[in-house]
Design a protein around this motif. Structure first.
Motif, PDB file in Angstrom:
ATOM      1  N   LYS A   7       0.862  -1.184   0.000  1.00  0.00           N
ATOM      2  CA  LYS A   7       0.000   0.000   0.000  1.00  0.00           C
ATOM      3  C   LYS A   7       0.895   1.228   0.000  1.00  0.00           C
ATOM      4  O   LYS A   7       1.849   1.280   0.781  1.00  0.00           O
ATOM      5  CB  LYS A   7      -0.829   0.031   1.291  1.00  0.00           C
ATOM      6  CG  LYS A   7      -2.121  -0.716   1.193  1.00  0.00           C
ATOM      7  CD  LYS A   7      -2.932  -0.534   2.458  1.00  0.00           C
ATOM      8  CE  LYS A   7      -3.895  -1.685   2.578  1.00  0.00           C
ATOM      9  NZ  LYS A   7      -4.464  -1.843   3.891  1.00  0.00           N
ATOM     10  N   HIS A  32      -4.682  -1.892 -11.410  1.00  0.00           N
ATOM     11  CA  HIS A  32      -4.788  -0.865 -10.372  1.00  0.00           C
ATOM     12  C   HIS A  32      -5.948  -1.196  -9.445  1.00  0.00           C
ATOM     13  O   HIS A  32      -7.101  -1.177  -9.848  1.00  0.00           O
ATOM     14  CB  HIS A  32      -4.974   0.516 -11.006  1.00  0.00           C
ATOM     15  CG  HIS A  32      -3.816   0.909 -11.874  1.00  0.00           C
ATOM     16  ND1 HIS A  32      -2.625   1.372 -11.356  1.00  0.00           N
ATOM     17  CD2 HIS A  32      -3.644   0.861 -13.222  1.00  0.00           C
ATOM     18  CE1 HIS A  32      -1.775   1.606 -12.355  1.00  0.00           C
ATOM     19  NE2 HIS A  32      -2.370   1.305 -13.498  1.00  0.00           N
ATOM     20  N   GLY A  33      -5.632  -1.544  -8.211  1.00  0.00           N
ATOM     21  CA  GLY A  33      -6.679  -1.870  -7.237  1.00  0.00           C
ATOM     22  C   GLY A  33      -7.040  -0.641  -6.425  1.00  0.00           C
ATOM     23  O   GLY A  33      -6.422   0.415  -6.577  1.00  0.00           O
ATOM     24  N   GLU A  34      -8.063  -0.792  -5.568  1.00  0.00           N
ATOM     25  CA  GLU A  34      -8.495   0.363  -4.780  1.00  0.00           C
ATOM     26  C   GLU A  34      -7.447   0.758  -3.750  1.00  0.00           C
ATOM     27  O   GLU A  34      -7.199   1.933  -3.519  1.00  0.00           O
ATOM     28  CB  GLU A  34      -9.824   0.056  -4.093  1.00  0.00           C
ATOM     29  CG  GLU A  34     -10.971   0.448  -5.014  1.00  0.00           C
ATOM     30  CD  GLU A  34     -12.323   0.085  -4.482  1.00  0.00           C
ATOM     31  OE1 GLU A  34     -12.487  -0.010  -3.256  1.00  0.00           O
ATOM     32  OE2 GLU A  34     -13.224  -0.115  -5.319  1.00  0.00           O
ATOM     33  N   THR A  35      -6.831  -0.229  -3.113  1.00  0.00           N
ATOM     34  CA  THR A  35      -5.862   0.114  -2.070  1.00  0.00           C
ATOM     35  C   THR A  35      -4.418  -0.120  -2.488  1.00  0.00           C
ATOM     36  O   THR A  35      -3.508   0.492  -1.965  1.00  0.00           O
ATOM     37  CB  THR A  35      -6.132  -0.711  -0.789  1.00  0.00           C
ATOM     38  OG1 THR A  35      -6.133  -2.089  -1.160  1.00  0.00           O
ATOM     39  CG2 THR A  35      -7.454  -0.348  -0.160  1.00  0.00           C
ATOM     40  N   ASN A  37      -1.673  -1.718  -5.918  1.00  0.00           N
ATOM     41  CA  ASN A  37      -1.547  -2.205  -7.295  1.00  0.00           C
ATOM     42  C   ASN A  37      -0.923  -3.591  -7.290  1.00  0.00           C
ATOM     43  O   ASN A  37      -0.152  -3.926  -6.390  1.00  0.00           O
ATOM     44  CB  ASN A  37      -0.652  -1.263  -8.098  1.00  0.00           C
ATOM     45  CG  ASN A  37      -1.284   0.110  -8.253  1.00  0.00           C
ATOM     46  OD1 ASN A  37      -2.497   0.218  -8.362  1.00  0.00           O
ATOM     47  ND2 ASN A  37      -0.460   1.145  -8.237  1.00  0.00           N
ATOM     48  N   GLU A  80     -11.621  -8.103  -7.612  1.00  0.00           N
ATOM     49  CA  GLU A  80     -12.912  -7.430  -7.826  1.00  0.00           C
ATOM     50  C   GLU A  80     -13.314  -7.491  -9.304  1.00  0.00           C
ATOM     51  O   GLU A  80     -12.455  -7.606 -10.180  1.00  0.00           O
ATOM     52  CB  GLU A  80     -12.892  -5.982  -7.314  1.00  0.00           C
ATOM     53  CG  GLU A  80     -11.979  -5.041  -8.042  1.00  0.00           C
ATOM     54  CD  GLU A  80     -10.575  -4.933  -7.423  1.00  0.00           C
ATOM     55  OE1 GLU A  80      -9.941  -3.903  -7.611  1.00  0.00           O
ATOM     56  OE2 GLU A  80     -10.110  -5.901  -6.790  1.00  0.00           O
TER      57      GLU A  80
END
Ligand code: PEP
Ligand code: MN
Length: 339
Positions: A7, A32-35, A37, A80
């Motif tokens: 993170k 690219h994830g929310e919290t 990569n 996701e």
């Protein structure tokens, strides 16, 4: 292998990881994830141990293998669901269901425009129509080809509906790509790897149909061909598989929806028209699709099915399509989706 970044890892740290992956002879794909990569390193399976050494780089949390043979399509690399733009203002994979509708084949401006106006009024957000038709018989109508693409373009400019249309032959990718918003790969071409690679390079969203005899794993490996060329916008479409049953044109594998969603982050839609071959079965299978968790539908609609040059028996009349859409809105609410 998946390189999970910490993170808050910096852009420079991410760039260094990508550089090292490429030096080792692998392709890198950043998700690219929310919290945080993650970087997928895909290539020759034999070099897994070498990739493991990236764990020591600054900003890297850990390095884990992707167990499934389909790497970029798998849930392992992206937990996701993927949600992306098919055309300006049309997102797939999120809360909103996407309904694509229109005739099997483009036949004339009058036919296409009348279908487009009707499906738009009923709530469809993408117009379908084949200009190149992969017919079982060489004597059947093969499509209007470029003239059909021009008609799609004209009707798009009148109605504002983006278009999905099939590319049958690799030599036509450039031509179809000049007109289409979404490139359709038909059931018969699901393992045309040369075509899939070209569509991966083209970069336009791809509607990839499952073949009539394709397993789920083979289907996802076909999607992988497109993804591995750098195109992440792939929509999977279940359109029925061939079984011993002859009451329907194909057998709709409704379980393919939750199975694909368990294995992959890619959006999944259902084609109830080709799956059943009968207009009367399109409504119940559309409702079942939404209940099973599909992200959308592709439905054949023709202003005069009795005059259709292709797939008339499975085409809905515009007024029947409007009734299906109205009912689908109720099912969408139960499924927690919007339409
Ligand atoms: C089509 O969508 O018109 C079509 C030919 O479908 P499939 O490839 O699923 O048979
Ligand atoms: Mn058709």
């Amino acid at each position: 292998m998946i390189i999970v970044m910490k993170k808050g890892a910096s852009d420079a740290q991410l760039a260094e990881v990508k550089k090292r992956i490429s030096e080792l002879g692998y392709q890198s794909h950043v998700i690219h994830g929310e919290t945080r990569n993650v970087v997928g390193a895909v290539g020759d399976e034999r070099g897994k141990e070498i990739l493991q050494s990236l764990e020591v780089l600054p900003g890297v949390e850990n390095v884990v293998p992707i167990l499934k043979p389909f790497k970029l399509a798998s849930r392992e690399i992206r937990a996701e669901p993927s949600c992306f733009e098919l055309a300006p203002g049309v997102m797939i994979g999120g809360d909103a269901l996407v309904v694509m509708a229109g005739p099997c084949a483009v036949e004339s401006e009058e036919q296409l425009l009348s279908a487009a106006i009707a499906v738009k009024a009923a709530g469809a957000t993408v117009l379908r129509g084949g200009a190149f038709k992969p017919r079982s018989s060489p004597y059947s109508f093969q499509g209007l080809e470029e003239e059909g693409l021009k008609l799609l373009d004209r009707v798009r400019s009148v109605t504002g509906l983006p278009i999905v249309t099939e590319v049958v032959n690799p030599r036509d990718v450039e031509l179809v790509g000049r007109y289409a918003d979404i490139m359709q790969v038909g059931a018969r071409n699901v393992q045309n790897f040369a075509l899939l690679k070209m569509l991966g390079q083209l970069g336009k969203p791809v509607l990839l149909k499952r073949g009539m005899s394709t397993t789920i794993q083979e289907f996802l490996m076909s999607a992988e061909y497109i993804l591995s060329e750098g195109n992440q916008r792939v929509v999977l479409c279940e359109r029925g598989i061939r079984t011993f049953e002859t009451a329907t044109r194909n057998t709709l594998d409704i379980s393919a929806v939750p199975v694909l969603k368990e294995l992959s982050h890619l959006p999944v839609i259902i084609d109830p028209s080709h799956a059943t071959g009968h207009a009367s079965l399109v409504a119940p299978m559309s409702y079942a699709a939404v209940a099973a968790g599909a992200d959308g539908l592709i439905i054949e609609v023709h202003p005069h099915p009795e005059l259709a040059s292709c797939d008339g028996p499975q085409s809905l009349r515009p007024e029947d399509f409007a009734l299906v859409m109205a009912k689908l809105r109720e099912y969408a609410v139960v499924a927690g989706r919007k339409l």
